[in-house]
Design a protein around this motif. Structure first.
Motif, mmCIF file in Angstrom:
data_model
loop_
_atom_site.group_PDB
_atom_site.id
_atom_site.type_symbol
_atom_site.label_atom_id
_atom_site.label_comp_id
_atom_site.label_asym_id
_atom_site.label_seq_id
_atom_site.Cartn_x
_atom_site.Cartn_y
_atom_site.Cartn_z
ATOM 1 N N TRP A 87 -21.718 2.000 2.350
ATOM 2 C CA TRP A 87 -22.912 1.958 1.493
ATOM 3 C C TRP A 87 -23.277 0.535 1.101
ATOM 4 O O TRP A 87 -24.158 0.331 0.284
ATOM 5 N N ILE A 110 -15.603 2.558 -5.180
ATOM 6 C CA ILE A 110 -15.262 3.422 -4.040
ATOM 7 C C ILE A 110 -15.534 4.886 -4.378
ATOM 8 O O ILE A 110 -16.288 5.562 -3.688
ATOM 9 N N ASN A 137 -12.607 -0.709 7.875
ATOM 10 C CA ASN A 137 -12.680 -0.309 6.463
ATOM 11 C C ASN A 137 -13.790 -1.012 5.688
ATOM 12 O O ASN A 137 -13.602 -1.409 4.541
ATOM 13 N N PRO A 196 -0.208 -3.609 -4.938
ATOM 14 C CA PRO A 196 -0.880 -3.841 -3.654
ATOM 15 C C PRO A 196 -1.477 -5.242 -3.573
ATOM 16 O O PRO A 196 -2.181 -5.673 -4.484
ATOM 17 N N GLY A 197 -1.180 -5.941 -2.489
ATOM 18 C CA GLY A 197 -1.746 -7.267 -2.286
ATOM 19 C C GLY A 197 -1.089 -8.350 -3.116
ATOM 20 O O GLY A 197 -1.463 -9.511 -3.018
ATOM 21 N N PHE A 232 -17.060 -8.555 -1.202
ATOM 22 C CA PHE A 232 -16.508 -7.520 -2.081
ATOM 23 C C PHE A 232 -15.231 -7.961 -2.816
ATOM 24 O O PHE A 232 -15.149 -7.848 -4.046
ATOM 25 N N ALA A 245 -7.154 1.761 -0.532
ATOM 26 C CA ALA A 245 -6.069 0.814 -0.277
ATOM 27 C C ALA A 245 -6.630 -0.588 -0.055
ATOM 28 O O ALA A 245 -6.116 -1.572 -0.597
ATOM 29 N N MET A 246 -7.718 -0.671 0.722
ATOM 30 C CA MET A 246 -8.344 -1.969 0.981
ATOM 31 C C MET A 246 -8.744 -2.636 -0.333
ATOM 32 O O MET A 246 -8.456 -3.805 -0.573
ATOM 33 N N ALA A 247 -9.407 -1.856 -1.203
ATOM 34 C CA ALA A 247 -9.862 -2.417 -2.479
ATOM 35 C C ALA A 247 -8.679 -2.831 -3.354
ATOM 36 O O ALA A 247 -8.708 -3.883 -3.996
ATOM 37 N N ARG A 248 -7.617 -2.005 -3.369
ATOM 38 C CA ARG A 248 -6.445 -2.331 -4.187
ATOM 39 C C ARG A 248 -5.819 -3.646 -3.722
ATOM 40 O O ARG A 248 -5.468 -4.500 -4.538
ATOM 41 N N VAL A 249 -5.667 -3.791 -2.398
ATOM 42 C CA VAL A 249 -5.081 -5.026 -1.867
ATOM 43 C C VAL A 249 -5.957 -6.220 -2.242
ATOM 44 O O VAL A 249 -5.457 -7.298 -2.542
ATOM 45 N N LEU A 273 -14.674 -8.371 -6.857
ATOM 46 C CA LEU A 273 -13.615 -7.687 -7.599
ATOM 47 C C LEU A 273 -12.800 -8.664 -8.428
ATOM 48 O O LEU A 273 -12.375 -8.376 -9.538
ATOM 49 N N ARG A 289 -8.102 4.974 2.778
ATOM 50 C CA ARG A 289 -8.011 3.637 3.396
ATOM 51 C C ARG A 289 -8.914 2.641 2.676
ATOM 52 O O ARG A 289 -8.578 1.478 2.515
ATOM 53 N N LEU A 290 -10.085 3.137 2.222
ATOM 54 C CA LEU A 290 -10.979 2.246 1.471
ATOM 55 C C LEU A 290 -10.369 1.902 0.115
ATOM 56 O O LEU A 290 -10.475 0.772 -0.358
ATOM 57 N N VAL A 320 0.863 -1.182 0.000
ATOM 58 C CA VAL A 320 0.000 0.000 0.000
ATOM 59 C C VAL A 320 0.896 1.228 0.000
ATOM 60 O O VAL A 320 0.556 2.273 -0.540
#
Lengths: 265, 269
Positions: free
Chosen positions: A105, B180, A101, A87-88, A114, B164-168, A118, B161-162, A63
């Motif tokens: 919505w 997002i 996090n 990332p990841g 989620f 980053a979470m989605a990217r990871v 993705l 932060r959201l 990150v």
């Protein structure tokens, strides 16, 4: 510290943030930090607060970039100081952050699925697995609640299974139970160990709580004050399954706690 | 009506909420009384009373002229809204992808925002004539910036932060935008619409003041040139009703698409 069965090896990691205006150089947050994690090992890292624990995990999850250093994953070297971060690591490294996090919505079920969505992996099989996870952490029946309608502990559990659901071989955890009350915390730790036992993933768990580090981990690394380096290493001999409801009574816990406490001073 | 009471930002006991509709009717009646009194005081040729005004609206409705003029004004406002609104809302999403482009374009956008659009109307007439196109472009030029600045505020409030979470978790740039950034920005776009929609309608009306052969603005201006104060006032009332109807529709769709929010934080007016 290298061993053949390492799932992840971190080499000579260093980090400092760009200097603020008016500051010529910013201090090092991490310097020459190296360690490795064995396959399906539960590694805990304990360090004084402000010692760069979150920074460390942000770098390992890519990150954030490092100033220098690399990591070895499945025989491949990954430059952590590169400008192009991944990332990841293509969904190979999951990251459970300090804050849950969750997307405000989306309902609980949409939140936990989620990552699968993705990755285009939301199907009957993964959905069935999801149901199993929801059940394991007692979230059945809350599928259609929004995050703000859930308690802090429930949100933590949701963020935990969100990462477990897509099954990354390595999971980083940054004090995931920091912000909940003591009772909920024990429950969550218990849940985590049970889930870990089901899948036996590789976990890197960062915390400032010595008791938690010993009670959960196979091995405990102790970080120095900033700039952080690994200064001590302990193998936790306490047999599993461990009863976390009164882990301070576990065999050998007290001595190790005292040792680590002194090392952190 | 009851939806209003449900979404009050402070707690009002249910027993006292019952009185809200009656209070409103009371205030409305007081306004009409004041209007009627003003009409007596100023003379009805200067300020016609509510009865004469609504009688005119009734006549207009029967003659279908009301419908025709309302439709013209509404179409201009709607087309301008789509042209300027979609552009204004989309631009922040594009600028987000390049911080450098955003930084570079900042002074130009502020300058363009600073240009008084009303003063541009004569230019639009020279370019596009006195037809419907002039009003559409005029409305679009007003609405564009309102939507742009609200959209930009939304983009800037995206929680890193959201992201980053989605990217990871494996999200592509497009998925981050779609899941997002978009969802964070929607409430801001609604806030923009709330201001932009009434402005679009009044923009169309003002455009019709300047040069037109139909529309509510034309009707108001034409009545003025005939010293027909009843017609002017009737036109203003119809424009107001049009704005209220559009706002009510917006309110509905906002309530539906933002149902996830903890409490309604929106003014209902």
């Amino acid at each position: 510290m290298s061993s053949p069965a390492a799932a992840l090896e971190v080499r000579r990691l260093s980090k400092r943030f760009p200097p603020r205006p008016g500051q010529s150089e910013s201090p090092w947050v991490l310097s020459d930090l190296s360690f490795c994690v064995g396959d399906s090992e539960f590694l805990t890292i304990v360090g004084p607060s402000g010692s760069g624990k979150t920074t460390l995990l942000n770098i390992l999850s890519q990150v954030d970039g490092a100033s220098g250093g690399e990591m070895l994953f499945r025989g491949e070297s990954i430059n952590l100081a590169s400008a192009a971060l991944n990332p990841g690591l293509n969904c190979h490294i999951g990251y459970v952050t300090q804050d849950d996090n969750l997307l405000p919505w989306q309902t609980l079920i949409d939140n936990v699925t989620f990552p699968l969505k993705l990755q285009g992996r939301l199907n009957q099989e993964s959905m069935a697995r999801m149901q199993g996870l929801l059940k394991a952490v007692n979230l059945i029946g809350f599928d259609h609640y929004y995050p703000h309608e859930l308690s802090g502990g429930m949100r933590k559990r949701a963020s935990l299974i969100r990462t477990l659901a897509y099954d990354p071989p390595i999971i980083l955890m940054d004090e995931p139970f920091g912000a909940v009350d003591a009772q909920t915390r024990t429950q969550l730790q218990q849940d985590l160990l049970r889930l870990w036992n089901l899948g036996r993933k590789t976990i890197v768990f960062v915390t400032h709580d010595i008791g938690e580090a010993i009670a959960l981990g196979d091995r405990v690394l102790v970080l120095s004050r900033s700039p952080a380096r690994v200064i001590y290493e302990h193998h936790v001999a306490i047999p599993r399954p461990r009863d976390l409801s009164n882990f301070y009574k576990l065999e050998g816990f007290g001595d190790m706690y005292e040792t680590v406490r002194k090392e952190l001073l | 009506m009851s939806a209003v009471a449900e979404s009050l930002p402070f707690p009002v006991p249910r027993s006292r909420r019952r009185w809200i509709p009656y209070g409103r009717i009371g205030v409305a009646l007081a306004c009409f009384a004041l209007w009627q009194f003003g009409s007596y005081w100023m003379g009805k040729e200067w300020l016609p009373g509510p009865v004469a005004t609504f009688a005119r609206i009734w006549d207009l409705a029967l003659s279908a002229q009301l419908f025709r003029d309302s439709l013209v004004t509404f179409s201009e406002a709607a087309a301008g809204m789509i042209l300027g609104g979609v552009g204004g809302a989309a631009l922040p999403f594009l600028l987000r992808l390049s911080p450098r482009l955003l930084k570079a374009s900042e002074p130009f956008l502020s300058a363009a925002f600073g240009v008084p659009k009303l003063a541009l109307a004569p230019l639009f007439i020279l370019w596009l004539g006195i037809g419907i196109m002039t009003k559409i472009v005029f409305v679009a030029s007003i609405v564009f910036f309102l939507m742009f600045y609200n959209g930009m505020a939304g983009i800037l409030s995206v929680d890193p932060r959201l992201v980053a979470m989605a990217r990871v978790a494996g999200a592509s740039q497009w998925q981050v935008t779609r899941h997002i950034v978009w969802n964070t920005t929607v409430p801001f776009l609604f806030a923009g619409l709330k201001i932009a929609l009434p402005r679009a309608i009044s923009g169309a009306v003002v455009g019709e003041f300047i040069a037109a052969d139909s529309g509510l603005g034309w009707y108001i201006n034409n009545s003025r040139s005939l010293n027909d104060t009843v017609g002017v006032l009737a036109g203003v009332i119809v424009v107001t009703i049009l704005v209220i109807v559009v706002n009510a529709v917006l309110q509905r769709s906002q309530a539906r698409s933002l149902a996830w929010r903890p409490v309604s934080r929106d003014m209902v007016v």
